[in-house]
Design a protein around this motif. Structure first.
Motif, PDB file in Angstrom:
ATOM      1  N   ASN A  76      -6.505 -39.940 -11.565  1.00  0.00           N
ATOM      2  CA  ASN A  76      -6.632 -41.447 -11.525  1.00  0.00           C
ATOM      3  C   ASN A  76      -7.146 -42.081 -10.285  1.00  0.00           C
ATOM      4  O   ASN A  76      -7.108 -43.163 -10.159  1.00  0.00           O
ATOM      5  CB  ASN A  76      -5.421 -42.111 -11.911  1.00  0.00           C
ATOM      6  CG  ASN A  76      -4.854 -42.040 -13.274  1.00  0.00           C
ATOM      7  OD1 ASN A  76      -5.777 -42.371 -14.346  1.00  0.00           O
ATOM      8  ND2 ASN A  76      -3.768 -41.635 -13.808  1.00  0.00           N
ATOM      9  N   GLN A  77      -7.281 -41.216  -9.356  1.00  0.00           N
ATOM     10  CA  GLN A  77      -7.736 -41.600  -7.738  1.00  0.00           C
ATOM     11  C   GLN A  77      -9.197 -40.919  -7.685  1.00  0.00           C
ATOM     12  O   GLN A  77      -9.666 -40.162  -8.225  1.00  0.00           O
ATOM     13  CB  GLN A  77      -6.708 -40.964  -6.887  1.00  0.00           C
ATOM     14  CG  GLN A  77      -5.428 -41.555  -7.093  1.00  0.00           C
ATOM     15  CD  GLN A  77      -4.398 -41.065  -5.832  1.00  0.00           C
ATOM     16  OE1 GLN A  77      -4.649 -39.787  -5.482  1.00  0.00           O
ATOM     17  NE2 GLN A  77      -3.468 -41.773  -5.416  1.00  0.00           N
ATOM     18  N   TYR A  79     -12.494 -41.354  -4.734  1.00  0.00           N
ATOM     19  CA  TYR A  79     -13.280 -41.794  -3.407  1.00  0.00           C
ATOM     20  C   TYR A  79     -14.628 -41.868  -3.365  1.00  0.00           C
ATOM     21  O   TYR A  79     -15.178 -40.879  -3.695  1.00  0.00           O
ATOM     22  CB  TYR A  79     -12.764 -40.653  -2.130  1.00  0.00           C
ATOM     23  CG  TYR A  79     -12.881 -41.299  -0.698  1.00  0.00           C
ATOM     24  CD1 TYR A  79     -12.200 -42.522  -0.295  1.00  0.00           C
ATOM     25  CD2 TYR A  79     -14.140 -40.745   0.045  1.00  0.00           C
ATOM     26  CE1 TYR A  79     -12.367 -42.885   1.015  1.00  0.00           C
ATOM     27  CE2 TYR A  79     -14.289 -41.351   1.257  1.00  0.00           C
ATOM     28  CZ  TYR A  79     -13.316 -42.383   1.826  1.00  0.00           C
ATOM     29  OH  TYR A  79     -13.498 -42.985   2.993  1.00  0.00           O
ATOM     30  N   PHE A 108     -11.586 -46.006  -1.757  1.00  0.00           N
ATOM     31  CA  PHE A 108     -10.614 -45.395  -2.437  1.00  0.00           C
ATOM     32  C   PHE A 108     -10.025 -46.242  -3.643  1.00  0.00           C
ATOM     33  O   PHE A 108      -9.734 -47.493  -3.411  1.00  0.00           O
ATOM     34  CB  PHE A 108      -9.524 -44.987  -1.531  1.00  0.00           C
ATOM     35  CG  PHE A 108      -8.116 -44.469  -2.207  1.00  0.00           C
ATOM     36  CD1 PHE A 108      -8.060 -43.057  -2.536  1.00  0.00           C
ATOM     37  CD2 PHE A 108      -7.105 -45.172  -2.414  1.00  0.00           C
ATOM     38  CE1 PHE A 108      -6.927 -42.410  -2.984  1.00  0.00           C
ATOM     39  CE2 PHE A 108      -5.991 -44.685  -3.181  1.00  0.00           C
ATOM     40  CZ  PHE A 108      -6.028 -43.335  -3.514  1.00  0.00           C
ATOM     41  N   LYS A 109      -9.931 -45.637  -4.810  1.00  0.00           N
ATOM     42  CA  LYS A 109      -9.502 -46.392  -5.992  1.00  0.00           C
ATOM     43  C   LYS A 109      -8.326 -45.654  -6.496  1.00  0.00           C
ATOM     44  O   LYS A 109      -8.411 -44.394  -6.592  1.00  0.00           O
ATOM     45  CB  LYS A 109     -10.569 -46.719  -6.804  1.00  0.00           C
ATOM     46  CG  LYS A 109     -11.498 -47.595  -6.530  1.00  0.00           C
ATOM     47  CD  LYS A 109     -12.584 -48.023  -7.481  1.00  0.00           C
ATOM     48  CE  LYS A 109     -13.400 -46.720  -8.035  1.00  0.00           C
ATOM     49  NZ  LYS A 109     -14.559 -47.321  -8.793  1.00  0.00           N
ATOM     50  N   ASP A 110      -7.167 -46.393  -6.950  1.00  0.00           N
ATOM     51  CA  ASP A 110      -6.188 -45.739  -7.665  1.00  0.00           C
ATOM     52  C   ASP A 110      -6.043 -46.566  -9.013  1.00  0.00           C
ATOM     53  O   ASP A 110      -5.776 -47.693  -8.923  1.00  0.00           O
ATOM     54  CB  ASP A 110      -5.070 -45.897  -6.763  1.00  0.00           C
ATOM     55  CG  ASP A 110      -3.725 -44.917  -7.631  1.00  0.00           C
ATOM     56  OD1 ASP A 110      -3.790 -44.929  -8.870  1.00  0.00           O
ATOM     57  OD2 ASP A 110      -3.113 -44.433  -6.936  1.00  0.00           O
ATOM     58  N   TYR A 116      -7.398 -50.668  -4.612  1.00  0.00           N
ATOM     59  CA  TYR A 116      -8.586 -50.134  -3.952  1.00  0.00           C
ATOM     60  C   TYR A 116      -8.268 -50.378  -2.509  1.00  0.00           C
ATOM     61  O   TYR A 116      -7.420 -51.095  -2.073  1.00  0.00           O
ATOM     62  CB  TYR A 116      -9.832 -50.557  -4.522  1.00  0.00           C
ATOM     63  CG  TYR A 116     -10.139 -51.944  -3.654  1.00  0.00           C
ATOM     64  CD1 TYR A 116     -10.975 -52.112  -2.592  1.00  0.00           C
ATOM     65  CD2 TYR A 116     -10.046 -53.121  -4.612  1.00  0.00           C
ATOM     66  CE1 TYR A 116     -11.201 -53.529  -2.047  1.00  0.00           C
ATOM     67  CE2 TYR A 116     -10.239 -54.387  -4.232  1.00  0.00           C
ATOM     68  CZ  TYR A 116     -11.048 -54.591  -2.984  1.00  0.00           C
ATOM     69  OH  TYR A 116     -11.306 -55.836  -2.509  1.00  0.00           O
ATOM     70  N   LYS A 223      -5.000 -40.425   0.284  1.00  0.00           N
ATOM     71  CA  LYS A 223      -4.934 -41.969   0.606  1.00  0.00           C
ATOM     72  C   LYS A 223      -5.270 -42.155   1.854  1.00  0.00           C
ATOM     73  O   LYS A 223      -4.644 -41.747   2.833  1.00  0.00           O
ATOM     74  CB  LYS A 223      -3.679 -42.648  -0.094  1.00  0.00           C
ATOM     75  CG  LYS A 223      -3.837 -43.972  -0.041  1.00  0.00           C
ATOM     76  CD  LYS A 223      -2.500 -44.626  -0.631  1.00  0.00           C
ATOM     77  CE  LYS A 223      -2.711 -46.276  -0.662  1.00  0.00           C
ATOM     78  NZ  LYS A 223      -1.463 -46.892  -1.337  1.00  0.00           N
TER      79      LYS A 223
END
Length: 258
Positions: A76-77, A79, A108-110, A116, A223
């Motif tokens: 789910n993460q 870059y 960076f997205k979660d 983000y 992260k």
């Protein structure tokens, strides 16, 4: 590792399905703008200040030259970062690079946390923009086509600023992610086109996948460290204030002697 690209041709003849969520996706971003509008904008902002003869040409080149990006996805993460190119034609003068994607120095997205982070530099100060992912309110369409051998479906959206967004996603790649700030569709976004008709430059940006790789050996994404954390709205407010101050100093001539 499985690699899907435009070559060799037989990849387009098989049913391509990716079940793992450890991917590397290469994208290319191309922006088109109104050259005459750019010229007018430069003239109005420079006022009486004399600019180099090739200033407009250099700015146009930096705005419209294709830009390469790499999206790394681990569950789910993800870059998303720009892949820098070394140009032998670069001189010792100043240079700049502008992208309309708004990804700062890496994004960076979660997806699971719906947030983000991106680091940005402004007037010699570092900031971390930390905010919620954009809810694009996608409208799904039955229209389909193929990208890199994948069957993709069309989705559209209109942003709060009036931009028109057209995305093509692959249901066979079950990740709700995509390039830049785009996400939220039932499959990886392989192409997205944004039209900003309200902008003076009338920019039209296309981001399209040129390669998809499935790599089970990928390690979890770290992260980014947070520094001077602000929201996107706060960053825009700071940017506006700093830009006004910069224009004022420019018009007054900061290099003049008292």
């Amino acid at each position: 590792m499985k690699i899907f690209s435009t070559l060799p041709l037989f990849f387009t003849l098989i049913s391509t399905t990716i079940s793992a969520q450890k991917l590397e996706v290469k994208y290319q971003e191309i922006t088109h703008i109104d050259e005459e509008a750019l010229k007018v904008s430069i003239q109005s902002n420079s006022k009486s200040k004399k600019l180099p003869d090739n200033f407009k040409e250099n700015m146009l080149k930096n705005l419209t030259d294709p830009k390469d990006y790499l999206l790394t996805i681990y569950d789910n993460q993800s870059y998303y970062k720009k892949e820098e190119k070394i140009s032998n034609s670069q001189s010792g003068g100043s240079s700049f690079s502008i992208s309309f994607s708004g990804v700062g120095n890496g994004l960076f997205k979660d997806i699971s946390e719906n947030e983000y982070l991106t680091s940005v530099s402004m007037f010699n100060k570092e900031y971390t923009i930390k905010d919620q992912l954009t809810d694009y309110q996608w409208k799904l369409s039955r229209e389909t086509k193929k990208i890199l051998g994948f069957d993709v479906k069309k989705a559209t959206s209109t942003t709060e600023t009036g931009n028109t967004v057209t995305a093509w996603y692959a249901p066979s790649i079950p990740v709700k992610n995509g390039p830049a700030m785009y996400s939220g569709l039932p499959g990886l976004i392989l192409e997205v086109q944004t039209t900003n008709s309200k902008s003076k430059l009338k920019e039209n940006t296309l981001i399209k996948a040129v390669e998809v790789k499935e790599d089970p050996a990928l390690k979890p994404i770290q992260k980014p460290k947070e520094k001077n954390v602000i929201t996107d709205k706060e960053f825009k407010n700071i940017s506006e204030i700093q830009f006004k101050q910069f224009k004022q100093m420019n018009s007054e001539g900061v290099d003049r002697k008292d």
